[in-house]
Design a protein around this motif. Structure first.
Motif, PDB file in Angstrom:
ATOM      1  N   GLY A  87      53.189  66.636  30.387  1.00 58.01           N
ATOM      2  CA  GLY A  87      52.555  67.925  30.173  1.00 58.01           C
ATOM      3  C   GLY A  87      53.551  69.057  30.238  1.00 58.01           C
ATOM      4  O   GLY A  87      54.760  68.858  30.378  1.00 58.01           O
ATOM      5  N   ALA A  88      53.036  70.271  30.125  1.00 61.67           N
ATOM      6  CA  ALA A  88      53.868  71.466  30.197  1.00 61.67           C
ATOM      7  C   ALA A  88      53.039  72.605  30.755  1.00 61.67           C
ATOM      8  O   ALA A  88      51.868  72.781  30.383  1.00 61.67           O
ATOM      9  N   VAL A  89      53.642  73.367  31.662  1.00 61.99           N
ATOM     10  CA  VAL A  89      53.001  74.566  32.189  1.00 61.99           C
ATOM     11  C   VAL A  89      53.708  75.782  31.592  1.00 61.99           C
ATOM     12  O   VAL A  89      54.841  75.699  31.131  1.00 61.99           O
ATOM     13  N   ALA A  90      53.021  76.907  31.596  1.00 61.11           N
ATOM     14  CA  ALA A  90      53.570  78.122  31.005  1.00 61.11           C
ATOM     15  C   ALA A  90      54.849  78.538  31.716  1.00 61.11           C
ATOM     16  O   ALA A  90      55.038  78.290  32.917  1.00 61.11           O
ATOM     17  N   THR A  91      55.731  79.185  30.976  1.00 59.28           N
ATOM     18  CA  THR A  91      57.028  79.572  31.529  1.00 59.28           C
ATOM     19  C   THR A  91      56.949  80.787  32.446  1.00 59.28           C
ATOM     20  O   THR A  91      57.931  81.126  33.104  1.00 59.28           O
ATOM     21  N   SER A  92      55.802  81.458  32.509  1.00 59.91           N
ATOM     22  CA  SER A  92      55.656  82.611  33.406  1.00 59.91           C
ATOM     23  C   SER A  92      55.782  82.169  34.858  1.00 59.91           C
ATOM     24  O   SER A  92      55.533  81.000  35.194  1.00 59.91           O
ATOM     25  N   SER A  93      56.152  83.081  35.731  1.00 65.31           N
ATOM     26  CA  SER A  93      56.423  82.730  37.126  1.00 65.31           C
ATOM     27  C   SER A  93      55.220  82.145  37.847  1.00 65.31           C
ATOM     28  O   SER A  93      55.356  81.276  38.710  1.00 65.31           O
ATOM     29  N   ASN A  94      54.016  82.599  37.503  1.00 67.45           N
ATOM     30  CA  ASN A  94      52.814  82.064  38.150  1.00 67.45           C
ATOM     31  C   ASN A  94      52.059  81.093  37.249  1.00 67.45           C
ATOM     32  O   ASN A  94      50.957  80.648  37.594  1.00 67.45           O
ATOM     33  N   PHE A 113      55.486  77.917  26.207  1.00 66.44           N
ATOM     34  CA  PHE A 113      55.763  76.628  26.832  1.00 66.44           C
ATOM     35  C   PHE A 113      57.058  76.065  26.260  1.00 66.44           C
ATOM     36  O   PHE A 113      57.409  76.352  25.115  1.00 66.44           O
ATOM     37  N   GLU A 114      57.732  75.241  27.032  1.00 71.42           N
ATOM     38  CA  GLU A 114      58.947  74.586  26.570  1.00 71.42           C
ATOM     39  C   GLU A 114      58.718  73.078  26.472  1.00 71.42           C
ATOM     40  O   GLU A 114      58.268  72.443  27.428  1.00 71.42           O
TER      41      GLU A 114
END
Length: 259
Positions: A87-94, A113-114
């Protein structure tokens, strides 16, 4: 393997979202919050090469009569997010989406996302992925979707062509060779893609349209070879339609002068 770190990050982000809402293992709705218009990578498949990280955007619309509080999206491969294998989570800090207010009840939300080979991409997870999404209203209403949108993540492919002899006399045989390769996210290299159907196409010198002459298959190593008859000046190319795991690709046309 590094991919385990991303799976852990997905679980961690999911746990963060679960602090505000019930456990995430099915679609849930409380109140009038809605998620719609989910678009991944501009509506195109996510195609990733052997070594280069691909950054993509996911956008969606959130509505709630009281106004939108926050939203979040997670990308995953698997039957559901609880049993996902990558999976991948958003690149934002939270890991949350950036939401822009459109009106008192509506916000447009976006996350980046990366997708990275040998991290959250290995060969076995090419194909169908899903978007898990959650959004909350300012009155604590929320909606949670296990599959807000399905999309394809594909291995980048390459295709070559060479037509010979050049020039050739009209009516003589032209031999067309080439090779179809695709990215191995496991190895960080390109390897031949065997036993795949590929079209041999031709366009006349002054035309912009290719016509299919025949369909052949790559050999076990991804190589292509066939013959055709020289008729007029023009360009030969091979064309691969792609699969659920591998991107479509057209070779650059090879010009043959017919005398």
């Amino acid at each position: 393997m590094r991919i385990r770190a991303t799976v852990a990050a997905v679980s961690g982000a999911l746990a963060l979202a679960a602090l505000a809402v019930p456990a995430a293992h099915a679609d849930e709705v409380e109140g009038d919050t809605t998620i719609s218009n989910v678009v991944v990578n501009g509506g195109k498949p996510v195609v990733v090469g052997a070594t280069t990280t691909k950054t993509i955007t996911v956008s969606f619309t959130v509505k709630d009569a009281s106004g939108v509080d926050w939203a979040q999206a997670i990308l995953y491969h698997g039957t559901n997010i609880d049993s996902s294998d990558s999976g991948a989570v958003a690149t934002s800090s939270n890991h949350r989406a950036t939401c822009t207010v459109v009106s008192a009840t509506t916000s447009n939300c976006k996350s980046t996302f990366e997708m990275e080979p040998q991290y959250n991409l290995i060969n076995s997870v090419a194909g169908g992925w899903k978007v898990w999404a959650i959004a909350t209203g300012k009155d604590a209403d929320y909606t949670q979707k296990d599959n807000a949108k399905s999309f394809q993540v594909q291995r980048y492919s390459k295709l070559t062509v060479n037509a010979s002899p050049e020039p050739v006399k009209k009516g003589r045989t032209v031999t067309v060779t080439g090779a179809l390769t695709r990215a191995s996210w496991d190895a960080g290299k390109y390897y031949g893609y065997g036993t795949q159907s590929v079209k041999l196409q031709f366009r006349k010198k002054d035309s912009s349209t290719y016509t299919t002459l025949k369909t052949i298959k790559t050999d076990s190593a991804g190589n292509l070879k066939t013959t055709t008859t020289a008729t007029v000046d023009g360009y030969f190319r091979y064309s691969f339609a792609g699969t659920s795991t591998t991107s479509t690709v057209n070779a650059t046309g090879d010009y043959v002068d017919v005398q």
